[in-house]
Scaffold this active site. Structure first.
Site, PDB file in Angstrom:
ATOM      1  N   HIS A 165       3.026   7.736   7.327  1.00 26.73           N
ATOM      2  CA  HIS A 165       2.046   6.634   7.352  1.00 26.73           C
ATOM      3  C   HIS A 165       2.571   5.472   8.208  1.00 26.73           C
ATOM      4  O   HIS A 165       3.365   4.667   7.738  1.00 26.73           O
ATOM      5  CB  HIS A 165       1.819   6.175   5.907  1.00 26.73           C
ATOM      6  CG  HIS A 165       0.668   5.228   5.754  1.00 26.73           C
ATOM      7  ND1 HIS A 165       0.234   4.798   4.529  1.00 26.73           N
ATOM      8  CD2 HIS A 165      -0.143   4.636   6.664  1.00 26.73           C
ATOM      9  CE1 HIS A 165      -0.788   3.974   4.689  1.00 26.73           C
ATOM     10  NE2 HIS A 165      -1.029   3.849   5.988  1.00 26.73           N
ATOM     11  N   ASN A 220      -4.583  -4.820  10.818  1.00 23.63           N
ATOM     12  CA  ASN A 220      -4.107  -3.640  11.560  1.00 23.63           C
ATOM     13  C   ASN A 220      -5.233  -2.693  11.964  1.00 23.63           C
ATOM     14  O   ASN A 220      -5.010  -1.511  12.206  1.00 23.63           O
ATOM     15  CB  ASN A 220      -3.024  -2.898  10.753  1.00 23.63           C
ATOM     16  CG  ASN A 220      -3.476  -2.571   9.339  1.00 23.63           C
ATOM     17  OD1 ASN A 220      -4.670  -2.602   9.056  1.00 23.63           O
ATOM     18  ND2 ASN A 220      -2.544  -2.254   8.465  1.00 23.63           N
ATOM     19  N   ARG A 247      -7.132   7.302   3.642  1.00 26.12           N
ATOM     20  CA  ARG A 247      -6.219   7.538   2.528  1.00 26.12           C
ATOM     21  C   ARG A 247      -6.179   9.043   2.270  1.00 26.12           C
ATOM     22  O   ARG A 247      -7.237   9.698   2.208  1.00 26.12           O
ATOM     23  CB  ARG A 247      -6.680   6.817   1.253  1.00 26.12           C
ATOM     24  CG  ARG A 247      -6.407   5.329   1.247  1.00 26.12           C
ATOM     25  CD  ARG A 247      -4.913   4.989   1.269  1.00 26.12           C
ATOM     26  NE  ARG A 247      -4.662   3.556   1.339  1.00 26.12           N
ATOM     27  CZ  ARG A 247      -4.363   2.887   2.458  1.00 26.12           C
ATOM     28  NH1 ARG A 247      -4.277   3.523   3.625  1.00 26.12           N
ATOM     29  NH2 ARG A 247      -4.125   1.595   2.428  1.00 26.12           N
ATOM     30  N   GLN A 258       2.883   8.812  -1.505  1.00 28.79           N
ATOM     31  CA  GLN A 258       3.796   8.372  -0.438  1.00 28.79           C
ATOM     32  C   GLN A 258       5.074   7.787  -0.998  1.00 28.79           C
ATOM     33  O   GLN A 258       4.992   7.010  -1.952  1.00 28.79           O
ATOM     34  CB  GLN A 258       3.069   7.353   0.444  1.00 28.79           C
ATOM     35  CG  GLN A 258       1.937   8.020   1.197  1.00 28.79           C
ATOM     36  CD  GLN A 258       1.274   7.128   2.236  1.00 28.79           C
ATOM     37  OE1 GLN A 258       0.338   7.540   2.862  1.00 28.79           O
ATOM     38  NE2 GLN A 258       1.736   5.924   2.426  1.00 28.79           N
TER      39      GLN A 258
HETATM   40  P1  NAD Z   1     -13.689  -2.203   5.844  1.00 21.80           P
HETATM   41  O1  NAD Z   1     -13.836  -2.777   4.474  1.00 21.80           O
HETATM   42  O2  NAD Z   1     -13.901  -3.104   7.016  1.00 21.80           O
HETATM   43  O3  NAD Z   1     -14.672  -0.947   6.023  1.00 21.80           O
HETATM   44  C1  NAD Z   1     -14.770   0.071   5.094  1.00 21.80           C
HETATM   45  C2  NAD Z   1     -16.153   0.687   5.211  1.00 21.80           C
HETATM   46  O4  NAD Z   1     -16.180   1.877   4.415  1.00 21.80           O
HETATM   47  C3  NAD Z   1     -17.258  -0.233   4.677  1.00 21.80           C
HETATM   48  O5  NAD Z   1     -18.263  -0.381   5.658  1.00 21.80           O
HETATM   49  C4  NAD Z   1     -17.766   0.497   3.450  1.00 21.80           C
HETATM   50  O6  NAD Z   1     -19.145   0.295   3.201  1.00 21.80           O
HETATM   51  C5  NAD Z   1     -17.463   1.942   3.798  1.00 21.80           C
HETATM   52  N1  NAD Z   1     -17.464   2.824   2.630  1.00 21.80           N
HETATM   53  C6  NAD Z   1     -16.952   2.596   1.394  1.00 21.80           C
HETATM   54  N2  NAD Z   1     -17.208   3.634   0.594  1.00 21.80           N
HETATM   55  C7  NAD Z   1     -17.881   4.550   1.323  1.00 21.80           C
HETATM   56  C8  NAD Z   1     -18.437   5.816   1.026  1.00 21.80           C
HETATM   57  N3  NAD Z   1     -18.400   6.323  -0.208  1.00 21.80           N
HETATM   58  N4  NAD Z   1     -19.047   6.487   2.014  1.00 21.80           N
HETATM   59  C9  NAD Z   1     -19.152   5.943   3.257  1.00 21.80           C
HETATM   60  N5  NAD Z   1     -18.660   4.735   3.598  1.00 21.80           N
HETATM   61  C10 NAD Z   1     -18.050   4.045   2.628  1.00 21.80           C
HETATM   62  O7  NAD Z   1     -12.239  -1.565   5.887  1.00 21.80           O
HETATM   63  P2  NAD Z   1     -11.368  -1.179   7.170  1.00 21.80           P
HETATM   64  O8  NAD Z   1     -10.567  -2.338   7.595  1.00 21.80           O
HETATM   65  O9  NAD Z   1     -12.251  -0.502   8.146  1.00 21.80           O
HETATM   66  O10 NAD Z   1     -10.349  -0.131   6.497  1.00 21.80           O
HETATM   67  C11 NAD Z   1     -10.846   1.053   5.900  1.00 21.80           C
HETATM   68  C12 NAD Z   1      -9.732   1.777   5.174  1.00 21.80           C
HETATM   69  O11 NAD Z   1      -8.781   2.279   6.121  1.00 21.80           O
HETATM   70  C13 NAD Z   1      -8.889   0.889   4.260  1.00 21.80           C
HETATM   71  O12 NAD Z   1      -9.486   0.692   3.003  1.00 21.80           O
HETATM   72  C14 NAD Z   1      -7.615   1.695   4.155  1.00 21.80           C
HETATM   73  O13 NAD Z   1      -7.711   2.637   3.106  1.00 21.80           O
HETATM   74  C15 NAD Z   1      -7.535   2.430   5.487  1.00 21.80           C
HETATM   75  N6  NAD Z   1      -6.470   1.873   6.361  1.00 21.80           N
HETATM   76  C16 NAD Z   1      -5.455   2.693   6.768  1.00 21.80           C
HETATM   77  C17 NAD Z   1      -4.428   2.188   7.538  1.00 21.80           C
HETATM   78  C18 NAD Z   1      -3.291   3.050   8.022  1.00 21.80           C
HETATM   79  O14 NAD Z   1      -2.248   2.526   8.412  1.00 21.80           O
HETATM   80  N7  NAD Z   1      -3.439   4.353   8.049  1.00 21.80           N
HETATM   81  C19 NAD Z   1      -4.423   0.827   7.904  1.00 21.80           C
HETATM   82  C20 NAD Z   1      -5.510   0.040   7.522  1.00 21.80           C
HETATM   83  C21 NAD Z   1      -6.518   0.565   6.736  1.00 21.80           C
END
Ligand code: NAD
Length: 358
Positions: free
Chosen positions: A309, A117, A256, A285
């Site tokens: 959400h 997503n 989050r 949530q």
């Molecule tokens: P991903 O694993 O591809 O990317 C996450 C990035 O965050 C990585 O590059 C990682 O190094 C970085 N990161 C981790 N800790 C960090 C920090 N302390 N400071 C800076 N960067 C940091 O994940 P993604 O697919 O891009 O998704 C990211 C997040 O988005 C998910 O973990 C989830 O919590 C959230 N998400 C939300 C929804 C929604 O419906 N709202 C849907 C999907 C994902």
């Protein structure tokens, strides 16, 4: 095997629309397949407290499937009680509803449907940024309440062009946000992430990495949060770090809710320190009725772009994550390895580099 799934109730909408797969009514499209294979499949939205279906059935479930949209919070305590649990699948992306350190201690595999997503969320981020920066909500409220006072909208409406936008986390979603923002001719596109992008990826969107959080926050007109929730990001945006941001900046968090401190955000928006806050993720949530993010307003009106959400649960996304969950289950039943991109923890260790520097 016993497979327990905690999903949200879709009600009439889900009965009328079978493509609402992530609901208790449509059960991720898995029911007949799992029954044909002879598995017990328990599906419910009841997830809070010791009498919930979640807490009653987790004690002997072999597999848990839950979504970030209506998460069954798998705490260390519940993991201790879940004697048979081998696999926890996230129908979507983001597995912070599971105590991952406890999952490691008990050698439970946690897998999600990576990428399922990420476009859905990136589009929502761009929409939220534009909605806030252009003060859309104030204008829309006037339109539907029979008012017309353009100055009250325009005094807090800006162009995104020539603004500095930065993402905390430049993974799948953060990078897609930057790609989509390229067309808006922003002054600078920045990112803060301990995992640097390759030079080719940086050059493709013209973005720059800033390694110091204070410096990064001080440069951005708009900050978008796109990293997972883990020990190092819980409360990362708090009264101190929001204080590093430019006065009047905008903050968008679809990652989050708990990455941003509830009270610090409310205070910053209500006092005008931030021009606005938006996103779809909440620190619990469903968000309680009295959650302050439902009601906070900027002193000049607007500035609140919160929604339930749903950014990552568009119908397109549901089709992808339902398919991905089935693939993860198939691999598990047939003892095949999971796609490494989907594995968060396995065999007692973190398989991903995205959940903090370890
Ligand atoms: P991903 O694993 O591809 O990317 C996450 C990035 O965050 C990585 O590059 C990682 O190094 C970085 N990161 C981790 N800790 C960090 C920090 N302390 N400071 C800076 N960067 C940091 O994940 P993604 O697919 O891009 O998704 C990211 C997040 O988005 C998910 O973990 C989830 O919590 C959230 N998400 C939300 C929804 C929604 O419906 N709202 C849907 C999907 C994902």
């Amino acid at each position: 095997m016993k497979i327990l799934s905690i999903l949200y109730d879709g009600g009439d909408a889900a009965r009328a629309e079978p493509a609402l797969l992530g609901t208790t009514e449509n059960k991720l499209g898995l029911e007949s397949w799992l029954q044909e294979l002879g598995h017990e499949f328990v599906v419910s939205s009841s997830k809070e407290g010791p009498d919930s279906v979640f807490q009653k059935h987790i004690v002997d479930a072999d597999v848990l499937i839950t979504t970030p949209f209506h998460p069954g919070y798998l705490t260390a305590d519940l993991i201790k009680k879940a004697k048979n649990l081998k696999l926890a699948v996230t129908a979507g992306v983001g597995s912070d509803h599971i105590d991952l350190n406890a999952a490691n201690e008990h050698k439970i595999t946690v897998a999600e449907v990576s990428g399922s997503n990420v476009v859905s969320v990136a589009e929502h981020v761009v929409m939220t940024i534009l909605t806030l920066v252009r003060n859309y909500d104030t204008g829309h409220q006037q339109a539907i309440t029979g008012n017309w006072q353009v100055s009250n909208i325009a005094r807090k409406a800006f162009d995104l062009e020539n603004k500095v936008v930065g993402t905390i986390g430049a993974g799948r979603i953060g990078y897609r946000v930057l790609q989509r923002l390229k067309a808006f001719d922003c002054k600078e596109l920045l990112y803060y992430d301990y995992n640097p992008l390759s030079k080719d990826l940086e050059d493709a969107v013209g973005c720059k990495r800033i390694t110091d959080l204070k410096e990064f926050l001080g440069k951005c007109d708009v900050v978008t949060v796109n990293c997972p929730l883990h020990e190092q990001t819980r409360g990362l945006l708090n009264s101190e770090t929001i204080g590093y941001m430019k006065k009047g900046a905008w903050l968008v968090n679809t990652a989050r809710g708990a990455i941003c401190d509830r009270e610090a955000v409310r205070e910053a928006v209500s006092s005008g320190v931030l021009s606005g806050y938006g996103g779809d993720t909440w620190d619990h949530q469903p968000a309680p009725q009295d959650h302050s993010w439902r009601y906070m307003v900027h002193p000049l009106g607007g500035g609140n772009c919160m929604v339930p959400h749903y950014s990552g649960t568009t119908l397109d996304a549901q089709a992808r994550y339902a398919k991905g969950v089935r693939q993860i289950l198939e691999n598990f039943f047939e003892n095949k390895p999971q796609d490494p991109a989907n594995v968060i923890v396995e065999g007692g260790k973190y398989a991903t580099k995205a959940y903090g520097q370890r």
